[in-house]
Enzyme design. Structure first.
Site, PDB file in Angstrom:
ATOM      1  N   THR A 187       0.821  -1.210   0.000  1.00  0.00           N
ATOM      2  CA  THR A 187       0.000   0.000   0.000  1.00  0.00           C
ATOM      3  C   THR A 187       0.855   1.261   0.000  1.00  0.00           C
ATOM      4  O   THR A 187       0.450   2.294  -0.538  1.00  0.00           O
ATOM      5  CB  THR A 187      -0.925  -0.022   1.231  1.00  0.00           C
ATOM      6  OG1 THR A 187      -1.792  -1.130   1.088  1.00  0.00           O
ATOM      7  CG2 THR A 187      -1.742   1.233   1.367  1.00  0.00           C
TER       8      THR A 187
ATOM      9  N   SER B  99       1.414  -7.596  -0.706  1.00  0.00           N
ATOM     10  CA  SER B  99       2.195  -8.565   0.075  1.00  0.00           C
ATOM     11  C   SER B  99       1.482  -9.889   0.271  1.00  0.00           C
ATOM     12  O   SER B  99       2.110 -10.864   0.669  1.00  0.00           O
ATOM     13  CB  SER B  99       2.638  -7.967   1.399  1.00  0.00           C
ATOM     14  OG  SER B  99       1.578  -7.867   2.301  1.00  0.00           O
TER      15      SER B  99
ATOM     16  N   THR C 143       1.572  -4.367   4.138  1.00  0.00           N
ATOM     17  CA  THR C 143       1.418  -4.652   5.568  1.00  0.00           C
ATOM     18  C   THR C 143       0.804  -6.027   5.862  1.00  0.00           C
ATOM     19  O   THR C 143       0.951  -6.535   6.970  1.00  0.00           O
ATOM     20  CB  THR C 143       0.550  -3.577   6.258  1.00  0.00           C
ATOM     21  OG1 THR C 143      -0.743  -3.572   5.643  1.00  0.00           O
ATOM     22  CG2 THR C 143       1.176  -2.214   6.169  1.00  0.00           C
ATOM     23  N   ASP C 144       0.136  -6.619   4.862  1.00  0.00           N
ATOM     24  CA  ASP C 144      -0.581  -7.882   5.156  1.00  0.00           C
ATOM     25  C   ASP C 144       0.361  -8.982   5.640  1.00  0.00           C
ATOM     26  O   ASP C 144       0.022  -9.744   6.549  1.00  0.00           O
ATOM     27  CB  ASP C 144      -1.333  -8.374   3.916  1.00  0.00           C
ATOM     28  CG  ASP C 144      -2.558  -7.514   3.603  1.00  0.00           C
ATOM     29  OD1 ASP C 144      -2.893  -6.632   4.416  1.00  0.00           O
ATOM     30  OD2 ASP C 144      -3.184  -7.738   2.549  1.00  0.00           O
TER      31      ASP C 144
HETATM   32  C1  SIN Z   1      -0.443  -5.393   1.014  1.00  0.00           C
HETATM   33  O1  SIN Z   1      -0.129  -6.001   2.020  1.00  0.00           O
HETATM   34  O2  SIN Z   1       0.280  -5.349   0.008  1.00  0.00           O
HETATM   35  C2  SIN Z   1      -1.731  -4.658   0.962  1.00  0.00           C
HETATM   36  C3  SIN Z   1      -2.047  -4.031   2.260  1.00  0.00           C
HETATM   37  C4  SIN Z   1      -1.054  -3.027   2.744  1.00  0.00           C
HETATM   38  O3  SIN Z   1       0.058  -2.890   2.282  1.00  0.00           O
HETATM   39  O4  SIN Z   1      -1.449  -2.309   3.687  1.00  0.00           O
END
Ligand code: SIN
Length: 338
Positions: free
Chosen positions: A23, A70, A103-104
């Site tokens: 993100t 991710s 973040t995932d």
């Molecule tokens: C991801 O993990 O690529 C999508 C969500 C994020 O980065 O917050």
């Protein structure tokens, strides 16, 4: 005063930013909708240009390792990120690393690096909960803080660190615990290691579990990691998913059990049979906090317990443990120290 730390000879620290996507590199069409966007679009050059203040903190180098959301990260990508981080840190021209990541699964990549990076130099993983195009995007300040941390001598020797939303956590214990808020990351069982205030890291605690130069895991030169599948425990559980994992070639299975590692009887029977065939079973908990204790039936089945690692971090450790041994007793000893 903005350049907080200088290295011998008065030069700024040299920090390399390795971009993986997520993100923080995401773009949406409506700045008021923080969840409607595509992750992993903007390149690292553009991300860095948006934060010229980074130059106060460090001499910045960068590389695009991947540009993906991710949830698409693989074990192969972990291997290539770890190899890149090890290569960069082995040189005299890199004082610290920042990895920008979705973040995932950020916590899994961070924990993998925590166990496989062979350096005391700072390695910091960061991301963002709001895309670059959103109102009050959190990516720029998270990146600024991550570079401040990676440039700081106070971050050396503490293992891989995670920073988002001003908080500093350890790769082992920090987890994503909210789907959308900017304050999504925390350390459920323990307090944070510290905070970043005005670009200055302030540490209060350390994680005492083994990491980086104290870790026995060395994946340099590895082409592939052993397959480990994960099953989510529930009532009415069956044998079929365990059998499918074994048939697909899983060398290990992490079972996210109910409460203190509770396993539905039919599932337990299938797991015990898999263990008898040499598949290593780790009993974890879907609660997300707390130590999982070994029950008599777990001991009989030679199941390993996850200590207090959440199931997805237990999967990371099991994949690495299986690069060394498939003896459940030795793997249990690893879960006791990492
Ligand atoms: C991801 O993990 O690529 C999508 C969500 C994020 O980065 O917050």
């Amino acid at each position: 005063m903005y350049s907080h730390e200088q290295i011998g000879g008065g030069r700024l620290p040299r920090v390399k930013v390795l971009a993986v996507g997520g993100t923080i590199a995401g773009i949406g069409t409506d700045d008021g909708r923080t969840t409607q966007y595509e992750a992993g679009v903007i390149g690292i050059g553009q991300l860095l240009e948006a934060v010229p203040q980074l130059r106060r903190l460090a001499e910045i180098g960068s590389a695009q390792v991947a540009n993906i959301p991710s949830f698409a990260v693989t074990g192969d990508l972990w291997l290539s990120i770890a190899s890149r981080v090890n290569e960069e840190l082995a040189g005299d021209d890199c004082d610290g690393i920042v990895v920008t990541h979705g973040t995932d699964t950020l916590e899994e990549t961070a924990y993998f690096l925590n166990l496989t990076v062979k350096s005391r130099k700072p390695v910091v993983v960061t991301g963002a909960m709001r895309p670059a195009t959103a109102l009050s995007a959190d990516g720029p300040l998270n990146l600024y803080n991550a570079v401040a941390l990676a440039a700081s001598r106070s971050a050396e020797g503490r293992g891989v660190l995670i920073t988002l939303n001003d908080a500093i956590g350890s790769a082992r214990d920090m987890s994503k615990r909210h789907t959308t808020t900017a304050d999504a990351f925390g350390q459920r069982d323990f307090g944070l290691l510290g905070w970043i205030v005005d670009g200055v890291p302030r540490f209060y605690y350390d994680s005492v579990r083994k990491h980086t130069i104290f870790s026995e895991f060395d994946v340099r030169g590895f082409a592939e990691l052993p397959r480990v599948d994960m099953l989510y425990g529930h009532g009415d559980g069956g044998r079929e998913l365990v059998e499918a994992a074994v048939a697909a070639g899983a060398k290990g299975i992490v079972h996210a059990g109910m409460g203190n590692g509770g396993i539905y009887p039919d599932t337990r029977e299938a797991l015990a049979e898999a263990a008898a065939q040499g598949v290593v079973i780790v009993s974890a908990s879907r609660t997300g906090t707390g130590y999982v204790t070994a029950k008599p039936a777990d001991r009989l089945g030679r199941f390993v317990t996850s200590d207090n690692l959440n199931p997805h971090k237990a999967r990371v450790l099991l994949m690495l443990a299986l690069t060394r041994t498939s003896d459940p007793a030795l793997i249990q000893a690893m879960f006791d120290i990492y």
